[in-house]
Design a protein around this motif. Structure first.
Motif, PDB file in Angstrom:
ATOM      1  N   GLY A   3     -45.283  17.973 -27.759  1.00 52.54           N
ATOM      2  CA  GLY A   3     -44.006  18.623 -27.538  1.00 52.54           C
ATOM      3  C   GLY A   3     -44.125  19.847 -26.660  1.00 52.54           C
ATOM      4  O   GLY A   3     -44.701  20.843 -27.075  1.00 52.54           O
ATOM      5  N   ILE A  11     -44.871  14.799 -31.391  1.00 54.07           N
ATOM      6  CA  ILE A  11     -43.810  13.813 -31.218  1.00 54.07           C
ATOM      7  C   ILE A  11     -44.442  12.438 -31.414  1.00 54.07           C
ATOM      8  O   ILE A  11     -45.484  12.145 -30.825  1.00 54.07           O
ATOM      9  CB  ILE A  11     -43.189  13.901 -29.799  1.00 54.07           C
ATOM     10  CG1 ILE A  11     -42.681  15.309 -29.499  1.00 54.07           C
ATOM     11  CG2 ILE A  11     -42.086  12.861 -29.627  1.00 54.07           C
ATOM     12  CD1 ILE A  11     -41.509  15.770 -30.326  1.00 54.07           C
ATOM     13  N   ILE A  54     -37.705   8.264 -32.807  1.00 50.91           N
ATOM     14  CA  ILE A  54     -38.726   9.241 -32.424  1.00 50.91           C
ATOM     15  C   ILE A  54     -38.606  10.455 -33.336  1.00 50.91           C
ATOM     16  O   ILE A  54     -37.500  10.975 -33.552  1.00 50.91           O
ATOM     17  CB  ILE A  54     -38.555   9.641 -30.941  1.00 50.91           C
ATOM     18  CG1 ILE A  54     -38.652   8.393 -30.047  1.00 50.91           C
ATOM     19  CG2 ILE A  54     -39.602  10.675 -30.545  1.00 50.91           C
ATOM     20  CD1 ILE A  54     -38.282   8.649 -28.594  1.00 50.91           C
ATOM     21  N   ALA A  56     -40.056  14.409 -34.479  1.00 51.54           N
ATOM     22  CA  ALA A  56     -40.766  15.638 -34.130  1.00 51.54           C
ATOM     23  C   ALA A  56     -41.246  16.255 -35.432  1.00 51.54           C
ATOM     24  O   ALA A  56     -40.475  16.374 -36.390  1.00 51.54           O
ATOM     25  CB  ALA A  56     -39.849  16.609 -33.393  1.00 51.54           C
ATOM     26  N   THR A  65     -35.315  14.476 -35.014  1.00 50.10           N
ATOM     27  CA  THR A  65     -35.296  13.040 -34.743  1.00 50.10           C
ATOM     28  C   THR A  65     -34.405  12.752 -33.546  1.00 50.10           C
ATOM     29  O   THR A  65     -33.497  13.530 -33.230  1.00 50.10           O
ATOM     30  CB  THR A  65     -34.716  12.227 -35.925  1.00 50.10           C
ATOM     31  OG1 THR A  65     -33.316  12.532 -36.068  1.00 50.10           O
ATOM     32  CG2 THR A  65     -35.431  12.501 -37.229  1.00 50.10           C
ATOM     33  N   LEU A  80     -29.781  12.661 -32.443  1.00 52.37           N
ATOM     34  CA  LEU A  80     -30.570  13.844 -32.104  1.00 52.37           C
ATOM     35  C   LEU A  80     -30.238  14.871 -33.171  1.00 52.37           C
ATOM     36  O   LEU A  80     -29.103  15.347 -33.255  1.00 52.37           O
ATOM     37  CB  LEU A  80     -30.235  14.371 -30.710  1.00 52.37           C
ATOM     38  CG  LEU A  80     -30.975  15.647 -30.317  1.00 52.37           C
ATOM     39  CD1 LEU A  80     -32.481  15.418 -30.265  1.00 52.37           C
ATOM     40  CD2 LEU A  80     -30.468  16.162 -28.981  1.00 52.37           C
ATOM     41  N   LEU A  95     -37.838  16.205 -27.926  1.00 54.69           N
ATOM     42  CA  LEU A  95     -37.379  14.870 -28.311  1.00 54.69           C
ATOM     43  C   LEU A  95     -36.686  14.162 -27.154  1.00 54.69           C
ATOM     44  O   LEU A  95     -36.928  12.977 -26.902  1.00 54.69           O
ATOM     45  CB  LEU A  95     -36.449  14.953 -29.525  1.00 54.69           C
ATOM     46  CG  LEU A  95     -37.127  15.228 -30.852  1.00 54.69           C
ATOM     47  CD1 LEU A  95     -36.112  15.678 -31.894  1.00 54.69           C
ATOM     48  CD2 LEU A  95     -37.888  13.997 -31.333  1.00 54.69           C
TER      49      LEU A  95
END
Length: 146
Positions: A3, A11, A54, A56, A65, A80, A95
Motif C-alpha cells: 500500500g 493489500i 481486495i 487492506a 475493502t 470501498l 485500495l
C-alpha cells in the motif's frame, strides 16, 4: 501488493476464511447495505472471482475493502470502505490503486464506481482519485430475490 509508501499497510485478495470478518467490518465501515451483504453472497463472489474482493490490512487488522469486479466488458467498483479510524491515511487510495492495477491487467479500459448520492463524505475522495459522476446515467435496479 503493498500500500503506497506505508509499509504497515498490506493489500491482498480476500480468502473464504476472511468473509465473516469482512461482513462484520462492513457494518462498521461501509455506508448503506445491499441485498447481497450476507455470507452466501460474498462467498459466491469470492468463489466466482477470487481476486475481486481486495482487502487492506494494517498490522494484521482489516482496515479497508473494495470489490473490483470485471465482467470481461466493464470494470465495476463496489464496497470501498475504510474503517473510520483509518480514513485520510491512504487506505482508500491504496485500495483503488490495487483495483485499477487489476483492471488494467485484465484489459479493462474504464472503471465505474457505485457511490451513494447521500454519502457526501465520500465524494471528495472519489473526485481526488479521478472519478466523477456522469449525470446522463441513472442506476436502474430490479431485485431478483426478496
Amino acid at each position: 501488493m503493498a500500500g503506497m509508501n506505508d509499509l504497515s499497510l498490506s493489500i491482498r485478495s480476500a480468502a473464504p476464511a476472511d468473509l465473516d470478518e469482512v461482513l462484520a467490518f462492513w457494518k462498521t465501515a461501509a455506508e448503506g447495505t445491499s441485498i447481497s451483504d450476507d455470507g452466501d453472497g460474498v462467498a459466491r463472489l469470492v468463489e466466482r472471482d477470487p481476486e475481486a474482493l481486495i482487502l487492506a490490512e494494517r498490522d494484521g487488522t482489516l482496515v479497508g475493502t473494495v470489490i473490483a469486479g470485471f465482467d470481461g466488458w466493464r470494470c465495476h467498483l463496489y464496497r470501498l470502505a475504510v474503517h473510520p479510524d483509518q480514513r485520510r491515511r491512504g487506505v482508500g487510495s491504496a485500495l483503488l490503486a490495487a483495483a485499477e492495477e487489476r483492471f488494467t491487467a485484465l484489459g479493462g479500459r474504464r472503471a465505474d464506481a457505485m457511490v451513494l448520492d447521500r454519502n457526501a463524505a465520500a465524494h471528495p475522495a472519489w473526485r481526488a482519485a479521478g472519478y466523477a459522476p456522469e449525470p446522463q446515467w441513472s442506476r436502474w435496479v430490479k431485485h431478483l430475490t426478496d
